[in-house]
Scaffold this motif. Structure first.
Motif, PDB file in Angstrom:
ATOM      1  N   ASP A   1      -5.923  -0.790  -4.656  1.00  0.00           N
ATOM      2  CA  ASP A   1      -5.412  -1.437  -3.598  1.00  0.00           C
ATOM      3  C   ASP A   1      -6.492  -2.398  -2.944  1.00  0.00           C
ATOM      4  OD1 ASP A   1      -4.351  -1.885  -1.111  1.00  0.00           O
ATOM      5  OD2 ASP A   1      -4.071  -0.043  -0.317  1.00  0.00           O
ATOM      6  N   GLU A   2      -5.944  -3.494  -3.073  1.00  0.00           N
ATOM      7  CA  GLU A   2      -7.063  -4.520  -2.788  1.00  0.00           C
ATOM      8  C   GLU A   2      -8.448  -4.216  -3.061  1.00  0.00           C
ATOM      9  OE1 GLU A   2      -5.844  -6.675   0.608  1.00  0.00           O
ATOM     10  OE2 GLU A   2      -3.885  -5.755   0.804  1.00  0.00           O
TER      11      GLU A   2
ATOM     12  N   THR B   1       0.803  -1.123   0.025  1.00  0.00           N
ATOM     13  CA  THR B   1       0.139   0.026   0.001  1.00  0.00           C
ATOM     14  C   THR B   1       0.879   1.376   0.042  1.00  0.00           C
ATOM     15  OG1 THR B   1      -1.677  -1.178   1.212  1.00  0.00           O
ATOM     16  CG2 THR B   1      -1.698   1.245   1.373  1.00  0.00           C
TER      17      THR B   1
END
Ligand SMILES: Nc1ncnc2c1ncn2[C@@H]1O[C@H](COP(=O)(O)OP(=O)(O)OP(=O)(O)O)[C@@H](O)[C@H]1O
Ligand SMILES: [Mg+2]
Lengths: 363, 611
Positions: free
Chosen positions: A165-166, A44
């Protein structure tokens, strides 16, 4: 319409924690690259550095030919001017705005004319199959729908780079499968260079054109999914990728073309390798026989775990334990004897001390 | 592949890079706002404090009269010596200080007792009518702090102390003992009945958040009920008691109204009233010495308490916000107990209001017979023989202008306080972990420990002269706004932080990615998302400002008179009925405000107190 991204010697610290450690990475235009690694490895943080939400402590970032960050030159282009889009893990849809407002926000800031804004919002909604939801508020939609809107919000202003991000981690397993296909398609259509963060290796293997594996802020390997799976460049990557896990067997090169594992030996090409090594072989690459077979070692079945398409068998000989994967529902039962054959063509050898790859499999 | 040579760029480039980084740091939203807030708070809090201390150690113009060789502006210990170690120190400092400590300690302990018991009954028992008790508990706090003191006077006033007889004396025909009419006991009781709300709110929140599993576990382990209360429950509510203690103690230390009504007439001075008398006769330096002493004593007391209990503060979050399954059964007495509690609460609210109202209808003070009934104090025309010729409050232009001042002051203060809260919350939360953010948070807390009257005193010295670009503000309405906003900074910071914590950082970052600048982010994302906090902060500040007295009593002038100070003025002139009529008007306005709070979703007294 994608663009290259070049990261040079990037380091980001939080106090004593080095979240990103001297990372250098060149991403060609229109690549779908996945940052993969365990929790806390700095994925991240690296993504946020590219986005411009964090200022790194060292290094440079180029988006296309444009220098957007340089510590040495004191340059950092604000996030809003980097021509990137970001999908947050929790979507970060503005709860007080309707879907339409969420999507038109960036376009209004770019001072686009009203009808152009309207057109783009509709187009992007159509791309994620959410036309007709313009007047909903985020809380009035399911998680999967919010996810699509978060994507559409990014698509609406057509950035050259997608950062995610995910984005799928809050969806249930079924929806995640569907969205993977959609995302891959979106990337294909839009052609934007995409950096995708995940700690789910299946997601990484299925979606990306490149995988960058990270550990403790350090890049371990950047390769195609196939190479990352078959030829992990060190023990960490080997151990991290693959489910069930790769078999890692410690042994010694005996100097006579064999790796001595104690209980048995595996004959293979060990040229240029000596001393302690770790032998790595994937569960599906081990051949199992129910009869004694030349070149195969006798094991006793410890446990059998059928899962429909294939079965996982855990077998032992002495202290050694290996995991095997065989197709279909296996007739093998617990405490049966099996004969396992380790094909030298499929074995990777890692240095016992450094954990680095020293002998690569042939196929 | 060798290790690449690290090339050191030329010095000029490195300086340029450092300069760019510095500018970027400086202009980043959180830093910029934090620095602006810092400058503002230094100006509103630290500089005034410094000026006040400075005044105490320099000769003033008027000191020439007492000290022939004094040079105004010269450094001197004169005021400190005079206050701390001279013939007058006992009267000016030591006795009032002792009185302040007695009153503050007594009122705090009594408030703690009442508030905690009520909280326990409401949260942890099966007493009927708990909802009603809960609602009634906040009302005394909403009313001005000296309401009960004024009503006390109507009830217990006595000729012995030179006043007119109160209702009790009138009824029994015998003088009421002075200790009951004036002095520490009435002050303590009337203050405690106002401030018990703090303890009620803090303790009930704590009791609610304690996971009753902890207690059940102890019960299963065979502990008796009193043991559980002592060993499990009490330690867990200790932090709440501490917060209540700090809040109440520092408020009572700095409170002016009650002691002025019930102490001053019998020369029972506390520090607050002594500061006022000094300032009233122009002895600013002496008054400021008292204010500094008051601040120090408050801080030291708070500090000691925090040290004593501080280590246990970590219990605070135990158990999360679980609901309570474990309820003590009160048995057959529960109805009687409920009736007792509710009667007590209603009496504490209704009796004072009734007494005040009754008194306003009595033409001649001290005569409570029906033949003395009049509406003069409400609607009478000016009569030179009554109330120094003041017309009844409802036709009195002074009252209307005071009421308007009160409303205006409260609205403007509430607006700026709420606005400041959002900005403070932003700067503190976005900078979490940086020294700058910590500094902002710490400085914002300072007004919390400065008692109201002292804070007002601080502002006399600050704004009686021109400071930089700011003209002398003494006597202006703006000064009242500034002091009220500044005093509210700790509360606004707290509610701002909790509002901002609810807004995930990604929501703002998504705005950054979209290209929004700071102003656009505030306007379109942060303000809308914190609007509930803004509204509740606004309404709470509106009410507390409306009935604030201690803070502004030193700063109001006839032109900027508000209702709260107007009641004091009438009281001091002996126009009790007028004073009581004004306080009733004030209470009416405050109750209307409170009603509006209740209408708004998300706005509540509890939230405003940062809970
Ligand atoms: N704002 C911050 N302040 C301090 N430390 C941080 C901050 N952000 C990240 N870190 C630390 O940096 C390291 C990397 O964090 P990061 O969030 O990049 O990990 P991640 O790979 O995304 O993990 P996950 O898969 O759990 O999301 C962690 O050790 C984390 O604790
Ligand atoms: Mg992460």
């Amino acid at each position: 319409m994608g663009t290259t991204i070049t990261i040079k010697n990037l380091t980001k610290r939080f106090g004593d924690v080095v979240a990103v450690n001297n990372v250098s990475l060149t991403i060609e235009a229109e690549t779908f690259i996945t940052l993969l690694g365990p929790s806390g490895c700095g994925k991240t943080t690296l993504l946020r550095c590219v986005a411009g939400l964090e200022d790194p402590d060292e290094g440079e970032i180029y988006i296309g030919d444009r220098l957007v960050f340089s510590r040495a030159r004191g340059i950092s282009v604000p996030a809003g001017q980097r021509d990137i889009g970001l999908v947050f893990q929790n979507y970060a849809l503005w709860p007080h705005m309707t879907v339409y407002k969420n999507m038109s926000f960036a376009l209004e800031i770019r001072k686009l004319p009203k009808d152009e804004i309207d057109k783009r919002v509709k187009e992007s909604l159509a791309e994620v199959k959410m036309l007709g939801y313009e007047n909903r508020y985020p809380r009035e939609m399911s998680g999967g729908q919010q996810q699509r809107i978060a994507l559409a919000r990014m698509l609406a202003y057509r950035p050259k780079v997608f950062l995610m991000d995910e984005p799928l981690s809050n969806l249930d397993a079924r929806l995640r499968m569907d969205m993977r296909a959609e995302l891959k398609r979106l990337h294909y259509v839009a052609g934007a260079t995409t950096i995708y963060v995940t700690h789910d290796q299946v997601e990484a293997l299925t979606m990306s054109s490149l995988i960058a594996v990270m550990k403790d802020g350090v890049l371990q390997q950047v390769d195609t999914p196939d190479r990352v799976y078959r030829c992990p460049s060190n023990l960490f990557v080997a151990d991290f990728i693959g489910n069930p896990k790769v078999n890692l067997l410690e042994g010694v090169v005996d100097g006579q073309g064999c790796v001595d594992l104690g209980e048995f030996k595996v004959a293979m090409d060990t040229q240029g390798v000596e001393g302690k090594v770790v032998l790595a072989i994937r569960p599906e690459d081990i051949a199992a026989y129910t009869e004694p077979t030349p070149g195969a070692v006798k094991f006793t079945v410890y446990s059998v775990l059928p899962s429909g398409a294939d079965s996982i068998i855990v077998a032992r000989t002495g202290e050694r334990e290996v995991t095997i994967r065989v197709p279909g529902i296996s007739p093998i039962k617990m405490d049966d004897s099996v004969w396992l054959k380790f094909d030298p063509q499929m074995i990777n050898l890692y240095d016992g001390a450094t954990g680095n790859l020293v002998a690569v499999r042939k196929v | 592949m060798g290790v690449p040579e690290v090339l050191q760029p030329p010095l000029s480039l490195r300086i340029l890079a450092a300069y760019r980084r510095f500018i970027r740091w400086l202009t980043s939203a959180r830093v910029l706002l934090a620095l602006i807030l810092l400058v503002m708070m230094v100006y509103l809090i630290l500089v005034p404090l410094y000026r006040m201390v400075e005044t105490t150690v320099t000769y003033q113009e008027r000191d020439v009269l007492a000290v022939p060789d004094a040079v105004p502006g010269q450094l001197t210990a004169y005021h400190w010596v005079r206050m701390l170690a001279s013939r007058v120190s006992r009267v000016f400092l030591y006795a009032p200080l002792q009185h302040s400590l007695v009153v503050a300690t007594g009122a705090t302990l009594l408030a703690m007792l009442i508030g905690s018991i009520l909280a326990w009954l409401v949260i942890r028992t099966d007493m009927p009518g708990r909802h009603l008790v809960n609602n009634l508990a906040t009302i005394p706090y909403i009313m001005p702090s000296w309401t009960i003191a004024m009503a006390w006077k109507v009830m217990f006033n006595t000729r012995v102390a030179g006043g007119t007889p109160g209702l009790l004396e009138y009824l029994i025909g015998r003088p009421v003992p002075t200790w009951l009419a004036y002095g520490p006991i009435p002050i303590i009781i009337s203050s405690a009945l106002h401030y018990y709300t703090f303890f009620f709110l803090f303790v009930s929140a704590a009791l609610m958040s304690i996971d009753s599993n902890l207690e059940e576990a102890a019960e299963l382990a065979g502990a008796s009920r009193s043991r559980i209360l002592r060993r499990i429950t009490f330690p867990l509510v200790l932090p709440a008691l501490l917060s209540g203690f700090i809040m109440t103690f520092s408020k009572v230390m700095g409170t002016f109204g009650g002691p002025n009504v019930l102490g001053t007439p019998v020369r029972y001075y506390v520090i607050a009233t002594m500061i006022r008398s000094n300032v009233a006769i122009g002895e600013f330096a002496d008054g400021f010495v008292l204010a500094v002493v008051l601040i120090l004593f408050t801080i030291v007391t708070i500090y000691i308490n925090q040290r004593l209990i501080g280590t246990r503060k970590s219990y605070e979050t135990i158990g999360g916000r679980g609901f309570v399954a474990h309820v003590a059964r009160l048995g057959p007495w529960r109805k009687v107990l409920a009736a007792g509690v509710i009667v007590f609460q209603v009496l504490v609210i209704a009796l004072p209001l009734g007494l005040l109202a009754y008194d306003t209808f009595m033409l001649h003070p001290g005569n409570y017979s029906l033949s003395n009934f009049t509406l003069h104090y409400w609607i009478g025309k000016s009569d030179i023989n009554i109330a120094n010729g003041a017309p009844g409050v409802l036709r009195n232009p002074k009252i209307y202008s005071s009421a308007w001042n009160s409303i205006r002051l409260s609205l403007v203060t509430a607006f700026f306080t709420a606005l400041l809260g959002v900005i403070l919350g932003y700067a503190i939360v976005k900078g979490r972990g940086t020294r700058l953010s910590k500094l902002v948070e710490q400085i914002s807390f300072i007004p919390y420990v400065i008692p109201g009257i002292a804070f007002g005193a601080v502002y006399i010295s600050m704004f009686s002269k021109r400071v930089g670009p700011i003209p002398p503000l003494y006597g202006t309405f703006a000064l009242l706004v500034i002091v009220s906003v500044a005093k509210h900074i700790p509360y606004s910071a707290r509610s701002g932080v909790s509002a901002m914590l609810q807004v995930g950082r990604e929501l703002e970052e998504a705005g950054q990615i979209a290209g929004a600048d700071l102003w656009q982010r505030f306007k379109r994302i942060i303000f809308p998302l914190t609007s509930a906090g803004f509204v509740s902060g606004f309404l709470l500040t509106f009410i507390t400002t409306m009935r604030e007295l201690s803070l502004i009593i030193l700063l109001v002038t006839p032109a900027t008179q508000v209702l709260a100070s107007q009641t004091m003025r009438y009281t001091e002139n002996g126009d009790t009925q007028m004073a009581n009529a004004v306080i009733l008007i004030l209470i009416t306005l405050v109750l209307i405000g409170n009603f509006v709070i209740g209408r708004f979703r998300g706005g509540s007294l509890k939230k405003g107190l940062g809970m």
